[in-house]
Design a protein around this motif. Structure first.
Motif, PDB file in Angstrom:
ATOM      1  N   ASP A 178       0.833  -1.199   0.000  1.00 15.49           N
ATOM      2  CA  ASP A 178       0.000   0.000   0.000  1.00 15.49           C
ATOM      3  C   ASP A 178       0.873   1.257   0.000  1.00 15.49           C
ATOM      4  O   ASP A 178       0.631   2.201  -0.768  1.00 15.49           O
TER       5      ASP A 178
ATOM      6  N   ARG B 123       2.196   6.616  -6.952  1.00 13.98           N
ATOM      7  CA  ARG B 123       1.069   7.364  -7.523  1.00 13.98           C
ATOM      8  C   ARG B 123       1.160   8.837  -7.156  1.00 13.98           C
ATOM      9  O   ARG B 123       0.942   9.711  -8.005  1.00 13.98           O
TER      10      ARG B 123
ATOM     11  N   ARG C 127       4.125   1.660  -0.935  1.00  7.88           N
ATOM     12  CA  ARG C 127       4.879   1.839  -2.182  1.00  7.88           C
ATOM     13  C   ARG C 127       3.970   2.340  -3.298  1.00  7.88           C
ATOM     14  O   ARG C 127       4.366   3.199  -4.095  1.00  7.88           O
ATOM     15  N   SER C 128       2.757   1.791  -3.369  1.00  2.00           N
ATOM     16  CA  SER C 128       1.814   2.240  -4.404  1.00  2.00           C
ATOM     17  C   SER C 128       1.431   3.693  -4.192  1.00  2.00           C
ATOM     18  O   SER C 128       1.359   4.474  -5.144  1.00  2.00           O
ATOM     19  N   ARG C 129       1.195   4.062  -2.939  1.00  2.00           N
ATOM     20  CA  ARG C 129       0.853   5.469  -2.649  1.00  2.00           C
ATOM     21  C   ARG C 129       1.986   6.395  -3.059  1.00  2.00           C
ATOM     22  O   ARG C 129       1.759   7.450  -3.665  1.00  2.00           O
TER      23      ARG C 129
END
Length: 585
Positions: free
Chosen positions: A100, A107, A102-104
């Motif tokens: 979560d 993005r 790393r994705s945040r």
């Protein structure tokens, strides 16, 4: 900070934990049960020694001994199984939270505008994605459960020991005082030291990334030795930070071991004297000694994991700071659609400056009809590239408005804007992958025939076909298989495939040699046909093909007309044209 507020770091951690709160609750239950099972061991040994073995020796009854052995074995197995379950559940929770995070980060970093990326170096961004997330991983993978388990183990040890033999419990609590003081000493110093480590690590990564990214400049100006010396200095600082951290932990661990050994000796002495006078059973002595030895191991673990905790806290501060960055070019709250842009561009009394710096464009009023080819010329720093970036909405204006077909860019839906306006810069960046995939960035749904047609239109088809695998030839990072001019041609094919209503070329032909410029000039005629174009170029061969030339000085348009009109007028552009003609002669 008020009670109702949370620190950004804690708020980030809580937001990451919220989606996995069910597994976190399960993990807490498993940790408690595991520690209860493990803490019961010395108590069972004490009971077995004094009650079960006495019954077996005195009355020949083996039942109590067998029951005690079975209960001890069951507790050990349950404790082991639950400890293994703790590791498994904790790893699942940790990896979900890190995914979560790393994705945040990725993005959010992509959403941030050009202004952020121009001031926040790529090395710092990479450090957030690598070393800082790794610091958090070390804590989440086992640090949190180990801290909770160790604290619970110490509490249960004291409770069970006091219940079994309160004098031994008092000895243990007295010994806790110097242990707490030593732990507090370690915490205070390791907190400072770990911040120094994180800072040194980040600086080392930033320097490495910048040196690798700017290798051409380093080698061109023979700065390799100086760069190496700077890197060595940063590496030495990082090494010293690590050495000091290890030294502090060595003092802490040695002190705890000494306190623990003295405590065990005191418990054994107090218990032994009471065994002699008959006031204490031998089994209780064994249990007391085992609890005393058991007590200090978790304290050492808490000190060890405190390092990870400090490192993770420092990392969370940096991560939350990055995620708190707000784009200066926000998404429109009520986006206006523009399905089919025609390409009319209007600057209505625009004022713009970078950050808090003075205005680069003090009051620009410019109107470009749809389909017109406009060239911007002027000295360096005149504001040409700024105009181009505003058309692409890399920045927002301070005052006035920039409109596309009558719609303010600040209100235009982002997808429609990116589809309508394409900018090609001097640096033609190619991503890892095939040549075809790099061209297809302009239109991901394009067929191979459309990709090849775009390449033919800008004159790069023959170059691609000469590569080992044609359009399927892998392009290494930054396009090292292709020359600068060839990379620029690929970027033109990419723009052609995107088919925008407005095309912005910011010094896009500067990397082409003269033969390459002749080839691409033919492609540009096709590329620029029937669309609005804003071309920034020092080469007048590109400028002379424009419908209209704007001479920009000090953020203002000082000359405006066709190339022929401006040459006839005898102003600034006429002097540029005269100099260009002289070079051709």
């Amino acid at each position: 900070m008020s009670r109702g507020e949370r620190s950004p770091s804690l708020a980030l951690l809580m937001s990451l934990a919220r989606p996995v709160r069910g597994r976190v609750a399960l993990l807490a239950v498993v940790v408690v049960l595991a520690q209860l099972a493990l803490a019961a061991g010395p108590l069972l040994i004490a009971w077995g020694t004094d009650a079960a073995l006495a019954a077996a020796q005195g009355r020949g009854e083996l039942g109590p001994a067998l029951v005690c052995s079975a209960v001890y074995l069951t507790a050990a197995i349950v404790g082991g199984v639950l400890s293994a379950a703790t590791i498994k559940i904790a790893a699942g929770v940790s990896q979900s939270m890190l995914l979560d995070l790393r994705s945040r980060l990725f993005r959010h970093t992509q959403r941030l505008d050009l202004e952020f990326h121009e001031r926040y170096t790529s090395g710092r961004v990479i450090s957030r994605q690598t070393s800082d997330t790794e610091a958090l991983r070390e804590l989440l993978d086992g640090g949190v459960t180990a801290l909770a388990g160790s604290a619970l183990s110490m509490i249960l040890t004291v409770v069970f020991l006091v219940t079994m033999d309160w004098p031994s419990g008092v000895v243990l609590l007295v010994a806790l005082v110097p242990a707490v003081l030593v732990t507090r000493w370690f915490q205070q110093r390791s907190s400072v030291q770990f911040r120094r480590q994180r800072t040194a690590s980040a600086r080392l990564i930033v320097h490495f990334v910048e040196a690798m990214t700017g290798m051409r400049a380093l080698q061109a100006f023979r700065r390799e030795r100086r760069s190496s010396e700077d890197y060595t200095e940063l590496a030495l600082d990082y090494r010293e930070a690590n050495v000091e951290s290890i030294r502090q932990f060595g003092v802490f661990d040695t002190s705890l071991t000494a306190i623990g050994n003295v405590t065990v000796a005191l418990v054994l002495l107090v218990s032994g004297l009471r065994v002699i006078d008959g006031s204490m059973a031998i089994g209780v002595v064994l249990g007391s000694v085992m609890y005393a030895r058991r007590f200090f191991a978790p304290l050492a673990q808490i000190g060890t994991f405190y390092n990870s905790l400090q490192s993770a806290i420092a990392a969370l501060e940096k991560l939350s700071s990055l995620l708190a960055e707000s784009p200066t070019v926000p998404e429109p709250t009520r986006p206006v659609g523009l399905a089919r842009a025609r390409g009319r561009v209007d600057f209505d009394h625009v004022e713009f400056g970078y950050g808090t710096l003075p205005a680069v464009l003090p009051d620009l009023d410019l109107h470009i009809p749809a389909g017109q080819q406009v060239a911007l010329v002027g000295t360096t720093g005149a504001g040409k590239s700024t105009i181009a970036k505003l058309v692409a909405r890399f920045y927002d204006v301070r005052r006035g408005s920039v409109r596309l077909d009558g719609v303010d860019l600040r209100d235009l839906a982002s997808d429609d804007l990116r589809r309508a306006v394409v900018m090609v810069t001097q640096e033609a960046y190619l991503f890892s992958g095939s040549v075809a995939a790099n061209i297809a960035i302009g239109n991901p749904r394009a067929t191979r025939q459309q990709i090849e047609a775009a390449a033919r239109a800008v004159g790069v088809h023959d170059v691609v076909m000469a590569l080992p695998e044609g359009y399927d030839t892998p392009v290494d990072g930054r396009g090292v298989r292709l020359s600068a001019g060839q990379r620029q041609l690929v970027s033109f094919a990419r723009a052609f495939l995107a088919d925008p209503a407005v095309l912005v070329l910011d010094e896009a032909t500067s990397s082409l040699d003269v033969p390459g410029e002749r080839i691409v000039q033919e492609g540009l005629e096709t590329l620029l046909a029937d669309r609005t174009s804003i071309v920034i170029a020092h080469r007048l061969s590109t400028v002379m093909a424009a419908d209209r030339v704007l001479v920009v000085e000090g953020g203002r348009i000082v000359e405006d007309g066709s190339p022929a009109e401006l040459v006839e007028a005898g102003g600034h552009f006429a002097k540029l044209h005269e100099g260009w003609q002289a070079t051709l002669g």
